[in-house]
Every structure is written in structure tokens, then in C-alpha cells.
Design a protein around this motif. Structure first.
Motif, PDB file in Angstrom:
ATOM      1  N   PHE A  34       0.833  -1.193   0.000  1.00 16.95           N
ATOM      2  CA  PHE A  34       0.000   0.000   0.000  1.00 16.95           C
ATOM      3  C   PHE A  34       0.873   1.250   0.000  1.00 16.95           C
ATOM      4  O   PHE A  34       2.012   1.235   0.476  1.00 16.95           O
ATOM      5  CB  PHE A  34      -0.882   0.046   1.260  1.00 16.95           C
ATOM      6  CG  PHE A  34      -1.640  -1.228   1.545  1.00 16.95           C
ATOM      7  CD1 PHE A  34      -1.089  -2.198   2.369  1.00 16.95           C
ATOM      8  CD2 PHE A  34      -2.879  -1.442   0.998  1.00 16.95           C
ATOM      9  CE1 PHE A  34      -1.777  -3.369   2.645  1.00 16.95           C
ATOM     10  CE2 PHE A  34      -3.584  -2.608   1.268  1.00 16.95           C
ATOM     11  CZ  PHE A  34      -3.030  -3.578   2.091  1.00 16.95           C
ATOM     12  N   TYR A  36       0.347   4.951   1.712  1.00 17.91           N
ATOM     13  CA  TYR A  36      -0.456   5.797   2.588  1.00 17.91           C
ATOM     14  C   TYR A  36       0.123   7.204   2.540  1.00 17.91           C
ATOM     15  O   TYR A  36       1.309   7.410   2.305  1.00 17.91           O
ATOM     16  CB  TYR A  36      -0.414   5.297   4.036  1.00 17.91           C
ATOM     17  CG  TYR A  36      -1.396   4.189   4.347  1.00 17.91           C
ATOM     18  CD1 TYR A  36      -1.150   2.890   3.956  1.00 17.91           C
ATOM     19  CD2 TYR A  36      -2.566   4.455   5.048  1.00 17.91           C
ATOM     20  CE1 TYR A  36      -2.051   1.872   4.242  1.00 17.91           C
ATOM     21  CE2 TYR A  36      -3.471   3.444   5.352  1.00 17.91           C
ATOM     22  CZ  TYR A  36      -3.205   2.161   4.941  1.00 17.91           C
ATOM     23  OH  TYR A  36      -4.095   1.158   5.231  1.00 17.91           O
ATOM     24  N   LEU A  46      -5.098   5.901   3.651  1.00 18.40           N
ATOM     25  CA  LEU A  46      -4.811   5.077   2.491  1.00 18.40           C
ATOM     26  C   LEU A  46      -4.901   5.892   1.209  1.00 18.40           C
ATOM     27  O   LEU A  46      -5.911   6.540   0.938  1.00 18.40           O
ATOM     28  CB  LEU A  46      -5.790   3.901   2.427  1.00 18.40           C
ATOM     29  CG  LEU A  46      -5.624   2.971   1.230  1.00 18.40           C
ATOM     30  CD1 LEU A  46      -4.284   2.234   1.309  1.00 18.40           C
ATOM     31  CD2 LEU A  46      -6.775   1.970   1.166  1.00 18.40           C
ATOM     32  N   SER A  49      -3.826   0.929  -2.921  1.00 21.48           N
ATOM     33  CA  SER A  49      -3.156  -0.361  -2.852  1.00 21.48           C
ATOM     34  C   SER A  49      -2.274  -0.496  -4.078  1.00 21.48           C
ATOM     35  O   SER A  49      -2.437   0.241  -5.055  1.00 21.48           O
ATOM     36  CB  SER A  49      -4.176  -1.490  -2.833  1.00 21.48           C
ATOM     37  OG  SER A  49      -4.979  -1.389  -1.685  1.00 21.48           O
ATOM     38  N   ASN A  91       2.306  -5.552   3.906  1.00 21.07           N
ATOM     39  CA  ASN A  91       1.683  -6.555   4.768  1.00 21.07           C
ATOM     40  C   ASN A  91       2.529  -7.822   4.677  1.00 21.07           C
ATOM     41  O   ASN A  91       2.557  -8.478   3.636  1.00 21.07           O
ATOM     42  CB  ASN A  91       0.254  -6.827   4.314  1.00 21.07           C
ATOM     43  CG  ASN A  91      -0.470  -7.804   5.226  1.00 21.07           C
ATOM     44  OD1 ASN A  91       0.158  -8.551   5.977  1.00 21.07           O
ATOM     45  ND2 ASN A  91      -1.786  -7.797   5.157  1.00 21.07           N
TER      46      ASN A  91
END
Lengths: 109, 116
Positions: A34, A36, A46, A49, A91
Motif C-alpha cells: 500500500f 499511505y 490510504l 493499494s 503486509n
């Protein structure tokens, strides 16, 4: 080596310029990615993605290169309101997000 | 979209006292919430993962007895900084993920803690 590395900047650009940020990550098992945006003394929000096929949202384009473990963000036609810190976020699994230190962008008139 | 509410936004406390920070998911249920800490000019660092109905999972180097986490319902997690010291002064942010969405984690607005 940091799990997620970014050039801290700042990147100083005039309005209307195109600017690109890069990010590398060390964990090859990372699952999702992502960008941000964080304004001074505020929470991250956000931006978008990042998908392997690349994706675009208006003036913003994100790219992912899994083989090189590299993520990029391109901002076209920069606006004054784009001034912020852009965080590369990975992630690594089990919902654990790892943040880069951020790249600071300053757009001037 | 998913909204996470965090309170208080700013708190000043004396050394040795305890401070409780609340994080609520307003329009979705969150079985898992995350607590981060951010020092000036540094990245967000995950402190712990808060699990509804069970014990929190703490990251290495984070003292579980100092940073008490309670996740008693599907919409509320609390972080209590006990016996606060000046070095605990930081920006604390919670986040949660709305599993109805395919991407992204929503963050609370953060709590700026100053311990004097």
C-alpha cells in the motif's frame, strides 16, 4: 537492513511537476502493498493499494515488482495539496503491516 | 467507508500516572485491532495486536505489563499506558481492517501523549 526502505527526501517540486517515489522491501513472502499519505501530526490515510499489474487512480500510479521487491508511486501534475509524507506499507502476513519511514514531498507554487 | 474513532486526541499527564486510550470501529466489527507508536520523524511501529476476547499479542521489546490492552467487544479496544514516563511521550495510533473491504486498514486519528 530495514524491512521497508524509502528515501526520506524531502522532494521539492514545483506545481505541475511529475515526481516518483521508490520503496524496497526485504521480506519476499510479503503479501500486499500500500501507499499511505500522512500529513503532519495526523494519522496515515490510504492512498492506494499496489497490485502486480500496476494500478492508476487519477494522477497517481503505483507499480509493484515482486522479483526486485520494489514498489513505486508516481504523481503527475503535482498540486500544492499533495505536500505530505508518503508511506510505503507492506503486509508481511498475519495482518502485520510494516511501515517505511516515509518520503516527504513539498510542492511549491 | 470504514471509520475508526480514537480518543483522546491529545493528553498530558504526570509521570507515574496511567492513561487510557480508546479505539472504536464505528460502522464495522473488528475482531482484531492494531496499536502503533510513532516517534518524531520515525515510522509507525507496531506495538501489539489486540484480539477480541483473548490476550493481545505484543511485538518484541514492548512490555505487556506497561501497555495494557483490552479488547472486550467487537468494536472497542483500549490501550492503557501504566506508570507513564517522559520517554513514553509519543503519537499512539490504532487501526483496524474492515473485512468487508478488499484492501487497506483504517486508522484512528491518533493520540498525542505528553508525559511531564
Amino acid at each position: 537492513r530495514k524491512e521497508v526502505e524509502q528515501d526520506p527526501g524531502p522532494f521539492n517540486v514545483p506545481e505541475g511537476a511529475t515526481v516518483a517515489f521508490n520503496c524496497t522491501y526485504s521480506n519476499s513472502a510479503s503479501q500486499s502493498f500500500f501507499w499511505y499519505r500522512q500529513d503532519c501530526r495526523k494519522e496515515p490515510k490510504l492512498l492506494m493499494s499496489v497490485y502486480s499489474s500496476g494500478n492508476e487512480d487519477g494522477r497517481f500510479t503505483a507499480q509493484l515488482n515482486r522479483a526486485s521487491q520494489y514498489i513505486s508511486l508516481l504523481i503527475r501534475d503535482s498540486k500544492l495539496s499533495d505536500s505530505a509524507t508518503y508511506l510505503c506499507v507492506v503486509n508481511t502476513g498475519f495482518q502485520k503491516l510494516v511501515f517505511g519511514t516515509g518520503t516527504r514531498l513539498l510542492v511549491s507554487p | 467507508g470504514a471509520v475508526v474513532s480514537q480518543h483522546p486526541s491529545r493528553v498530558i499527564c504526570k509521570s507515574g500516572t496511567s492513561v487510557k486510550i480508546e479505539c472504536r470501529s464505528l460502522d464495522f466489527q473488528a475482531t482484531t485491532m492494531f496499536w502503533y507508536r510513532q516517534f518524531p520523524k520515525q515510522s509507525l511501529m507496531l506495538m501489539a495486536t489486540s484480539n477480541e476476547g483473548s490476550k493481545a499479542t505484543y511485538e518484541q521489546g514492548v512490555e505487556k505489563d506497561k501497555f495494557l490492552i483490552n479488547h472486550a467487544s467487537l468494536t472497542l479496544s483500549t490501550l492503557t499506558v501504566t506508570s507513564a514516563h517522559p520517554e513514553d511521550s509519543s503519537f499512539y495510533i490504532c487501526s483496524a481492517r474492515d473485512l468487508r473491504q478488499n484492501y487497506g486498514y483504517t486508522f484512528g486519528s491518533g493520540t498525542r501523549l505528553t508525559v511531564v
